[in-house]
Design a protein around this motif. Structure first.
Motif, PDB file in Angstrom:
ATOM      1  N   MET A   1       0.815  -1.192   0.000  1.00  0.00           N
ATOM      2  CA  MET A   1       0.000   0.000   0.000  1.00  0.00           C
ATOM      3  C   MET A   1       0.862   1.260   0.000  1.00  0.00           C
ATOM      4  O   MET A   1       0.500   2.244  -0.586  1.00  0.00           O
ATOM      5  N   GLN A   2       2.032   1.204   0.667  1.00  0.00           N
ATOM      6  CA  GLN A   2       2.904   2.369   0.738  1.00  0.00           C
ATOM      7  C   GLN A   2       3.496   2.686  -0.633  1.00  0.00           C
ATOM      8  O   GLN A   2       3.691   3.846  -0.978  1.00  0.00           O
ATOM      9  N   GLN A   3       3.768   1.668  -1.429  1.00  0.00           N
ATOM     10  CA  GLN A   3       4.333   1.870  -2.765  1.00  0.00           C
ATOM     11  C   GLN A   3       3.343   2.634  -3.636  1.00  0.00           C
ATOM     12  O   GLN A   3       3.731   3.514  -4.398  1.00  0.00           O
ATOM     13  N   ASN A   4       2.061   2.326  -3.533  1.00  0.00           N
ATOM     14  CA  ASN A   4       1.023   3.008  -4.298  1.00  0.00           C
ATOM     15  C   ASN A   4       0.982   4.492  -3.937  1.00  0.00           C
ATOM     16  O   ASN A   4       0.858   5.344  -4.817  1.00  0.00           O
ATOM     17  N   THR A   5       1.103   4.816  -2.671  1.00  0.00           N
ATOM     18  CA  THR A   5       1.102   6.202  -2.215  1.00  0.00           C
ATOM     19  C   THR A   5       2.319   6.946  -2.746  1.00  0.00           C
ATOM     20  O   THR A   5       2.232   8.095  -3.168  1.00  0.00           O
ATOM     21  N   THR A   6       3.472   6.289  -2.750  1.00  0.00           N
ATOM     22  CA  THR A   6       4.696   6.894  -3.261  1.00  0.00           C
ATOM     23  C   THR A   6       4.568   7.207  -4.745  1.00  0.00           C
ATOM     24  O   THR A   6       4.972   8.275  -5.205  1.00  0.00           O
ATOM     25  N   VAL A   7       4.001   6.293  -5.504  1.00  0.00           N
ATOM     26  CA  VAL A   7       3.810   6.503  -6.938  1.00  0.00           C
ATOM     27  C   VAL A   7       2.864   7.678  -7.180  1.00  0.00           C
ATOM     28  O   VAL A   7       3.130   8.530  -8.034  1.00  0.00           O
ATOM     29  N   GLN A   8       1.788   7.762  -6.425  1.00  0.00           N
ATOM     30  CA  GLN A   8       0.837   8.860  -6.582  1.00  0.00           C
ATOM     31  C   GLN A   8       1.490  10.206  -6.290  1.00  0.00           C
ATOM     32  O   GLN A   8       1.271  11.184  -6.999  1.00  0.00           O
TER      33      GLN A   8
END
Length: 54
Positions: A1-8
Motif C-alpha cells: 500500500m505504501q508503494q502506491n502512495t509513493t507513486v501517486q
C-alpha cells in the motif's frame, strides 16, 4: 500500500513541476500571462514541444 502512495505523490509532483516549467518557459518567451496559464494547463506537452521546436 505504501508503494502506491509513493507513486501517486511522484506523479503529482511531476505534473506540478511540468506545469510550472511550462508556465515559466511560456512567460519568458511570449511575455503574456494568458499564454502562460494556457501552456501551464498543457504542462509537459508544451515543454516537449518547446524543446523540439527551439
Amino acid at each position: 500500500m505504501q508503494q502506491n502512495t509513493t507513486v501517486q505523490k511522484t506523479i503529482k509532483t511531476g505534473i506540478s513541476f511540468g506545469s510550472a516549467l511550462a508556465m515559466v518557459i511560456s512567460y519568458t518567451n511570449w511575455h503574456s500571462i494568458g499564454w502562460a496559464i494556457f501552456h501551464g494547463l498543457l504542462s509537459w506537452v508544451y515543454v516537449i514541444y518547446f524543446a523540439l521546436r527551439y
